[in-house]
Scaffold this motif. Structure first.
Motif, PDB file in Angstrom:
ATOM      1  N   THR A 163       0.826  -1.200   0.000  1.00 15.72           N
ATOM      2  CA  THR A 163       0.000   0.000   0.000  1.00 15.72           C
ATOM      3  C   THR A 163       0.864   1.256   0.000  1.00 15.72           C
ATOM      4  OG1 THR A 163      -0.084   0.157   2.417  1.00 15.72           O
ATOM      5  CG2 THR A 163      -1.736  -1.244   1.331  1.00 15.72           C
ATOM      6  N   GLU A 164       0.240   2.362  -0.348  1.00 17.43           N
ATOM      7  CA  GLU A 164       0.940   3.645  -0.347  1.00 17.43           C
ATOM      8  C   GLU A 164       1.398   4.016   1.062  1.00 17.43           C
ATOM      9  OE1 GLU A 164       0.321   8.237  -1.948  1.00 17.43           O
ATOM     10  OE2 GLU A 164      -1.372   6.848  -1.883  1.00 17.43           O
ATOM     11  N   ARG A 165       0.583   3.720   2.054  1.00 18.91           N
ATOM     12  CA  ARG A 165       0.922   4.052   3.436  1.00 18.91           C
ATOM     13  C   ARG A 165       2.192   3.322   3.888  1.00 18.91           C
ATOM     14  NH1 ARG A 165       0.094   1.734   8.220  1.00 18.91           N
ATOM     15  NH2 ARG A 165      -1.134   0.051   7.302  1.00 18.91           N
ATOM     16  N   GLN A 166       2.408   2.125   3.357  1.00 16.70           N
ATOM     17  CA  GLN A 166       3.571   1.336   3.761  1.00 16.70           C
ATOM     18  C   GLN A 166       4.808   1.596   2.913  1.00 16.70           C
ATOM     19  OE1 GLN A 166       1.754  -2.511   3.192  1.00 16.70           O
ATOM     20  NE2 GLN A 166       1.376  -2.768   5.384  1.00 16.70           N
ATOM     21  N   THR A 204       5.656  -5.782   5.255  1.00 13.17           N
ATOM     22  CA  THR A 204       4.717  -5.345   4.223  1.00 13.17           C
ATOM     23  C   THR A 204       4.678  -6.349   3.077  1.00 13.17           C
ATOM     24  OG1 THR A 204       6.232  -4.147   2.743  1.00 13.17           O
ATOM     25  CG2 THR A 204       5.556  -3.011   4.763  1.00 13.17           C
ATOM     26  N   HIS A 209       5.367  -5.229   0.084  1.00 12.75           N
ATOM     27  CA  HIS A 209       6.240  -4.604  -0.904  1.00 12.75           C
ATOM     28  C   HIS A 209       7.517  -5.419  -1.127  1.00 12.75           C
ATOM     29  CE1 HIS A 209       4.292  -0.796  -1.731  1.00 12.75           C
ATOM     30  NE2 HIS A 209       4.149  -0.536  -0.434  1.00 12.75           N
ATOM     31  N   GLN A 226       1.268  -3.783 -10.026  1.00  9.17           N
ATOM     32  CA  GLN A 226       0.422  -2.965  -9.176  1.00  9.17           C
ATOM     33  C   GLN A 226       1.042  -1.577  -9.082  1.00  9.17           C
ATOM     34  OE1 GLN A 226      -0.911  -5.069  -5.526  1.00  9.17           O
ATOM     35  NE2 GLN A 226       0.180  -6.856  -6.335  1.00  9.17           N
TER      36      GLN A 226
END
Length: 226
Positions: free
Chosen positions: A79-82, A93, A95, A178
């Protein structure tokens, strides 16, 4: 090198502190085969994403390839937050450290980028690690951004598995593209900005040297800066 990188790259702290004298087995250079299925790409710049361990080395190699106009270090899969180095490097995460490569297919095709990637950047027999770095965030993955890239990536992995070039099974995955989040500014062009850094000298400079040795026709001495 950030404090986080010093603390979390498994084996890297001891390696750098000892002036790169302690040996975690070095990644081997393999002359990967030419692709039997060449990419058929239309004119215009294309992008592809590669995950192959610490993004410093992945970016460093591709930034020395003729036809590559940009290589950006970042995070893919979460996610963007992570999407920050401290969080991603903790391993909690989804990522992976990755590099978004923009290239001109008239100069360098996607299948040729794959060959370079598996020759000098990433060991396709390793899972959740590359070089001295351990954790799922350092896994090697191919992340195609088009149907043609996906077709070529599948064909090339199948070809690699039957080539006998590697001593172990090929475990690199292909994953759906993604959102890609660029890494912090100080991580961009890290190898070029920090050529005397212990980690760069031990792990990433040899990759760039191998690119020049194996593929002199596509090697560019000038560094494509982001």
């Amino acid at each position: 090198m950030t404090k986080t990188r010093t603390a979390l790259c498994a084996g890297a702290l001891a390696l750098v502190s000892a002036g790169c004298q302690q040996a975690v087995a070095a990644e081997s250079v393999v002359a990967a085969p030419s692709a039997k299925r060449a990419a058929k790409e239309s004119a215009g710049l294309k992008t592809a994403i590669f995950a192959g361990g610490c993004f410093w080395g992945v970016e460093g190699v591709f930034s020395h390839v003729k036809g590559v106009t940009s290589a950006v270090s970042g995070y893919h899969g979460g996610t963007e937050r992570q999407a920050s180095y401290d969080i991603v490097s903790s391993g909690v995460t989804d990522h992976v450290e990755a590099v978004k490569v923009t290239y001109d297919p008239k100069v360098i095709r996607y299948d040729q980028l794959l060959r370079i990637f598996f020759s000098v950047v990433a060991d396709p027999t390793l899972k959740n690690r590359q070089g001295p770095d351990r954790g799922a965030q350092y896994d090697a993955k191919l992340i195609p951004t088009s149907a043609e890239q996906l077709t070529v990536a599948k064909a090339y992995l199948a070809q690699m598995k039957g080539s006998g070039k590697w001593s172990g099974p090929i475990v690199t995955d292909i994953v759906r593209a993604q959102a890609f989040y660029p890494a912090e500014t100080h991580h961009q062009d890290f190898a070029a900005k920090n050529p005397s850094h212990g980690y760069i000298q031990r792990w990433d400079a040899p990759k760039i040297a191998a690119l020049k040795r194996l593929y002199p026709g596509v090697y560019s001495a000038s560094f494509q800066r982001n």
